[in-house]
Write a protein that holds these residues in place. Structure first.
Motif, PDB file in Angstrom:
ATOM      1  N   GLU A   1      17.413   9.215   3.562  1.00 37.69           N
ATOM      2  CA  GLU A   1      16.202   9.725   2.895  1.00 37.69           C
ATOM      3  C   GLU A   1      15.202   8.594   2.660  1.00 37.69           C
ATOM      4  OE1 GLU A   1      14.133  13.053   1.046  1.00 37.69           O
ATOM      5  OE2 GLU A   1      15.906  12.978   2.284  1.00 37.69           O
ATOM      6  N   GLY A   2      15.687   7.421   2.306  1.00 36.24           N
ATOM      7  CA  GLY A   2      14.813   6.260   2.124  1.00 36.24           C
ATOM      8  C   GLY A   2      14.160   5.835   3.421  1.00 36.24           C
ATOM      9  N   SER A   3      14.910   5.866   4.512  1.00 33.78           N
ATOM     10  CA  SER A   3      14.350   5.550   5.830  1.00 33.78           C
ATOM     11  C   SER A   3      13.258   6.537   6.199  1.00 33.78           C
ATOM     12  CB  SER A   3      15.443   5.571   6.905  1.00 33.78           C
ATOM     13  OG  SER A   3      16.366   4.536   6.683  1.00 33.78           O
ATOM     14  N   GLN A   4      13.478   7.802   5.886  1.00 36.37           N
ATOM     15  CA  GLN A   4      12.464   8.819   6.163  1.00 36.37           C
ATOM     16  C   GLN A   4      11.213   8.582   5.312  1.00 36.37           C
ATOM     17  OE1 GLN A   4      14.737  12.391   5.501  1.00 36.37           O
ATOM     18  NE2 GLN A   4      15.540  12.410   7.591  1.00 36.37           N
ATOM     19  N   ALA A   5      11.403   8.157   4.068  1.00 32.86           N
ATOM     20  CA  ALA A   5      10.265   7.862   3.200  1.00 32.86           C
ATOM     21  C   ALA A   5       9.469   6.681   3.754  1.00 32.86           C
ATOM     22  CB  ALA A   5      10.748   7.560   1.775  1.00 32.86           C
ATOM     23  N   ILE A   6      10.162   5.646   4.229  1.00 36.31           N
ATOM     24  CA  ILE A   6       9.480   4.491   4.826  1.00 36.31           C
ATOM     25  C   ILE A   6       8.675   4.932   6.038  1.00 36.31           C
ATOM     26  CG2 ILE A   6       9.828   2.330   6.098  1.00 36.31           C
ATOM     27  CD1 ILE A   6      12.260   1.835   4.219  1.00 36.31           C
ATOM     28  N   GLU A   7       9.264   5.757   6.875  1.00 37.82           N
ATOM     29  CA  GLU A   7       8.567   6.246   8.071  1.00 37.82           C
ATOM     30  C   GLU A   7       7.359   7.098   7.685  1.00 37.82           C
ATOM     31  OE1 GLU A   7       7.478   6.597  11.921  1.00 37.82           O
ATOM     32  OE2 GLU A   7       8.988   5.251  11.091  1.00 37.82           O
ATOM     33  N   PHE A   8       7.499   7.939   6.673  1.00 33.88           N
ATOM     34  CA  PHE A   8       6.391   8.761   6.199  1.00 33.88           C
ATOM     35  C   PHE A   8       5.230   7.880   5.737  1.00 33.88           C
ATOM     36  CE2 PHE A   8       4.172  10.606   2.555  1.00 33.88           C
ATOM     37  CZ  PHE A   8       3.623  11.739   3.132  1.00 33.88           C
ATOM     38  N   VAL A   9       5.535   6.871   4.925  1.00 31.87           N
ATOM     39  CA  VAL A   9       4.498   5.968   4.427  1.00 31.87           C
ATOM     40  C   VAL A   9       3.830   5.246   5.594  1.00 31.87           C
ATOM     41  CG1 VAL A   9       4.124   3.845   3.103  1.00 31.87           C
ATOM     42  CG2 VAL A   9       5.511   5.684   2.139  1.00 31.87           C
ATOM     43  N   HIS A  10       4.618   4.775   6.531  1.00 32.34           N
ATOM     44  CA  HIS A  10       4.092   4.061   7.701  1.00 32.34           C
ATOM     45  C   HIS A  10       3.146   4.962   8.502  1.00 32.34           C
ATOM     46  CE1 HIS A  10       4.085   1.213  11.034  1.00 32.34           C
ATOM     47  NE2 HIS A  10       4.354   2.226  11.844  1.00 32.34           N
ATOM     48  N   GLN A  11       3.579   6.172   8.799  1.00 37.10           N
ATOM     49  CA  GLN A  11       2.746   7.099   9.575  1.00 37.10           C
ATOM     50  C   GLN A  11       1.473   7.473   8.819  1.00 37.10           C
ATOM     51  OE1 GLN A  11       5.171  10.455  10.657  1.00 37.10           O
ATOM     52  NE2 GLN A  11       6.360   9.287  12.148  1.00 37.10           N
ATOM     53  N   THR A  12       1.595   7.700   7.522  1.00 39.32           N
ATOM     54  CA  THR A  12       0.434   8.070   6.715  1.00 39.32           C
ATOM     55  C   THR A  12      -0.586   6.945   6.691  1.00 39.32           C
ATOM     56  OG1 THR A  12       1.789   9.513   5.344  1.00 39.32           O
ATOM     57  CG2 THR A  12      -0.327   8.817   4.425  1.00 39.32           C
ATOM     58  N   ARG A  13      -0.134   5.730   6.449  1.00 35.16           N
ATOM     59  CA  ARG A  13      -1.065   4.587   6.412  1.00 35.16           C
ATOM     60  C   ARG A  13      -1.720   4.372   7.774  1.00 35.16           C
ATOM     61  NH1 ARG A  13      -1.119   1.414   1.916  1.00 35.16           N
ATOM     62  NH2 ARG A  13       0.569   1.734   0.431  1.00 35.16           N
TER      63      ARG A  13
ATOM     64  N   SER B   1      -2.237   6.599  10.116  1.00 31.36           N
ATOM     65  CA  SER B   1      -3.158   7.695  10.354  1.00 31.36           C
ATOM     66  C   SER B   1      -4.476   7.477   9.616  1.00 31.36           C
ATOM     67  CB  SER B   1      -2.525   9.016   9.915  1.00 31.36           C
ATOM     68  OG  SER B   1      -3.446  10.061   9.996  1.00 31.36           O
ATOM     69  N   LEU B   2      -4.386   7.074   8.372  1.00 26.34           N
ATOM     70  CA  LEU B   2      -5.596   6.815   7.594  1.00 26.34           C
ATOM     71  C   LEU B   2      -6.367   5.627   8.158  1.00 26.34           C
ATOM     72  CD1 LEU B   2      -4.201   7.376   3.995  1.00 26.34           C
ATOM     73  CD2 LEU B   2      -5.729   8.886   5.280  1.00 26.34           C
ATOM     74  N   TYR B   3      -5.665   4.566   8.495  1.00 25.85           N
ATOM     75  CA  TYR B   3      -6.305   3.372   9.048  1.00 25.85           C
ATOM     76  C   TYR B   3      -7.055   3.708  10.330  1.00 25.85           C
ATOM     77  CZ  TYR B   3      -6.966  -1.331  10.864  1.00 25.85           C
ATOM     78  OH  TYR B   3      -7.525  -2.483  11.359  1.00 25.85           O
ATOM     79  N   SER B   4      -6.474   4.527  11.172  1.00 26.17           N
ATOM     80  CA  SER B   4      -7.101   4.859  12.457  1.00 26.17           C
ATOM     81  C   SER B   4      -8.379   5.675  12.281  1.00 26.17           C
ATOM     82  CB  SER B   4      -6.122   5.596  13.362  1.00 26.17           C
ATOM     83  OG  SER B   4      -5.864   6.887  12.858  1.00 26.17           O
ATOM     84  N   GLN B   5      -8.572   6.273  11.110  1.00 27.18           N
ATOM     85  CA  GLN B   5      -9.769   7.064  10.857  1.00 27.18           C
ATOM     86  C   GLN B   5     -10.932   6.249  10.304  1.00 27.18           C
ATOM     87  OE1 GLN B   5      -8.920  10.945   8.904  1.00 27.18           O
ATOM     88  NE2 GLN B   5      -6.775  10.264   9.050  1.00 27.18           N
ATOM     89  N   ILE B   6     -10.690   4.998   9.944  1.00 29.27           N
ATOM     90  CA  ILE B   6     -11.754   4.148   9.412  1.00 29.27           C
ATOM     91  C   ILE B   6     -12.670   3.756  10.570  1.00 29.27           C
ATOM     92  CG2 ILE B   6     -12.290   1.946   8.300  1.00 29.27           C
ATOM     93  CD1 ILE B   6      -9.497   2.119   6.972  1.00 29.27           C
ATOM     94  N   PRO B   7     -13.988   3.954  10.410  1.00 29.03           N
ATOM     95  CA  PRO B   7     -14.894   3.550  11.487  1.00 29.03           C
ATOM     96  C   PRO B   7     -14.709   2.063  11.825  1.00 29.03           C
ATOM     97  CG  PRO B   7     -16.061   4.824   9.822  1.00 29.03           C
ATOM     98  CD  PRO B   7     -14.683   4.540   9.282  1.00 29.03           C
ATOM     99  N   LYS B   8     -14.616   1.776  13.112  1.00 31.50           N
ATOM    100  CA  LYS B   8     -14.357   0.401  13.571  1.00 31.50           C
ATOM    101  C   LYS B   8     -15.441  -0.568  13.094  1.00 31.50           C
ATOM    102  CE  LYS B   8     -10.619   1.732  15.372  1.00 31.50           C
ATOM    103  NZ  LYS B   8      -9.643   1.975  14.351  1.00 31.50           N
ATOM    104  N   THR B   9     -16.672  -0.069  12.902  1.00 31.45           N
ATOM    105  CA  THR B   9     -17.748  -0.941  12.441  1.00 31.45           C
ATOM    106  C   THR B   9     -17.467  -1.486  11.044  1.00 31.45           C
ATOM    107  OG1 THR B   9     -18.953   0.981  11.644  1.00 31.45           O
ATOM    108  CG2 THR B   9     -19.519   0.163  13.849  1.00 31.45           C
ATOM    109  N   LEU B  10     -16.681  -0.757  10.255  1.00 32.60           N
ATOM    110  CA  LEU B  10     -16.329  -1.246   8.922  1.00 32.60           C
ATOM    111  C   LEU B  10     -15.240  -2.309   8.968  1.00 32.60           C
ATOM    112  CD1 LEU B  10     -16.295   2.046   6.834  1.00 32.60           C
ATOM    113  CD2 LEU B  10     -18.021   0.247   6.819  1.00 32.60           C
TER     114      LEU B  10
END
Length: 112
Positions: free
Chosen positions: A85-97, A99-108
């Protein structure tokens, strides 16, 4: 894998990742020292123990008693390891971060 129970506070995330990195050699003082060394962040030992207990109650880590050592006056260390369950939580956090990072405009993100 989008599960609300995988939501972690920043210190919980750091401690969980450090337990995973230390791979069954994790105990409170070592987790604290490694956070300071790798993240350059000071945390006190009682905060680390509180987070380890919370992570164990959530089922993200489990603990076991290590062997006694002379340097600890014959006392045993309480060691921690990441659960499935902890490994799954780590993977969830990794994927979420990511995903969010990839949405930041590259100019920023371009620094001159």
């Amino acid at each position: 894998m989008r599960n609300q129970s995988y939501q972690l506070g920043e210190l919980e995330e750091l401690v969980l990742m450090m337990v995973a990195i230390l791979n069954q050699e994790a105990y409170g003082v070592l987790v604290m020292d490694e956070i300071e060394k790798q993240v350059n962040r000071k945390v006190n030992i009682s905060a680390v123990h509180t987070v380890l207990d919370r992570l164990e109650k959530k089922g993200f880590v489990s603990s076991f008693m290590g062997g006694a050592s002379a340097e600890r006056g014959g006392r045993r260390k309480r060691l921690f390891k990441v659960t499935t369950e902890g490994s799954q939580a780590i993977e969830f956090v990794h994927q979420t971060r990511n995903s969010l990072y990839s949405q930041i405009p590259k100019t920023l993100l371009s620094f001159s």
